[in-house]
Design an enzyme around this catalytic site. Sequence first.
Site: not given
Ligand code: PBG
Length: 283
Positions: A153, A208
């Site tokens: 991520k 991601k």
């Molecule tokens: C945070 C989380 C995020 C997303 C899913 N879980 C964002 C972040 O890391 O701030 C992003 C998902 C998206 O942008 O669709 N735990």
Amino acid sequence: EAVASMPGVERLSVDLLVKEVGEAKALGIPAVAVFPVTPQGLKTPNGKEATNPENLVCRSVRAIQDAHDDIGVICDVALDPYTSHGQDGIVRDGEILNDETVKVLCEQAIVQAHAGCDVVAPSDMMDGRIGAIRRALDAEALEQVNLLAYSAKYASAFYGPFRDAVGSAQSLGAADKRSYQMDPANTDEALREVALDVAEGADMVMVKPGLPYLDIVHRVKEAFGVPTYAYQVSGEYAMLRGAADRGWLDWDKVIVETMLCFKRAGASGVLTYAAPEIAKLLG
Ligand code: PBG
């Protein structure tokens, strides 16, 4: 309530969520992921509401499981919807505390699993949390619950609209998550992160964001051959939707084409806000 930066996506109350999940099931969607909006008054520095067995996520999971069989429920494990500072972990003196956070994540995963979710999906990027959560679940006789690790991520600006949707953008302010999420410039690190999570007991891994990171999806699938998922994140959805709403792109064609691209890169599945629409388009 509509989410302004994600046209077509809405925040739902539990009753409407149950209805929506029924529609997803009828369309052949195998699983849904739930994300909460926490009232400001319940947000604390340590994100305590995350481990409340009566929090919105747990109540939603129970309601879905009472109403529907044959559709998987995925819960996000991370503290950001619950912390007053918007970080995914516990903060002291401006630093995210990895190991203290992992302890809370284990408790969060346990309440979600007891509520009946099929998959817990840690999206927090703390080191060592996959092994710790696996052991914590097994100790509670929750060994049937699957672990979907957000292994690769990235610290991406494509999460902007999601942070509006769950209300963490305001809490986060000008801060970022670069001390635990990955540097978008790195590729080998993604493979090391996946290797660790698989060794710790992940059943599936996630890359991601999705489309801008297809090279990572491809490398992970080639290197490990494990179920490899991709998350078409909020910013990806927003940019396609925004262009289509202005008549600049053909939504139906472009959204289905993105799915083909994920599949071509080797993704085993895609988490996307457009799933119901795509399912209808694919018949
Ligand atoms: C945070 C989380 C995020 C997303 C899913 N879980 C964002 C972040 O890391 O701030 C992003 C998902 C998206 O942008 O669709 N735990």
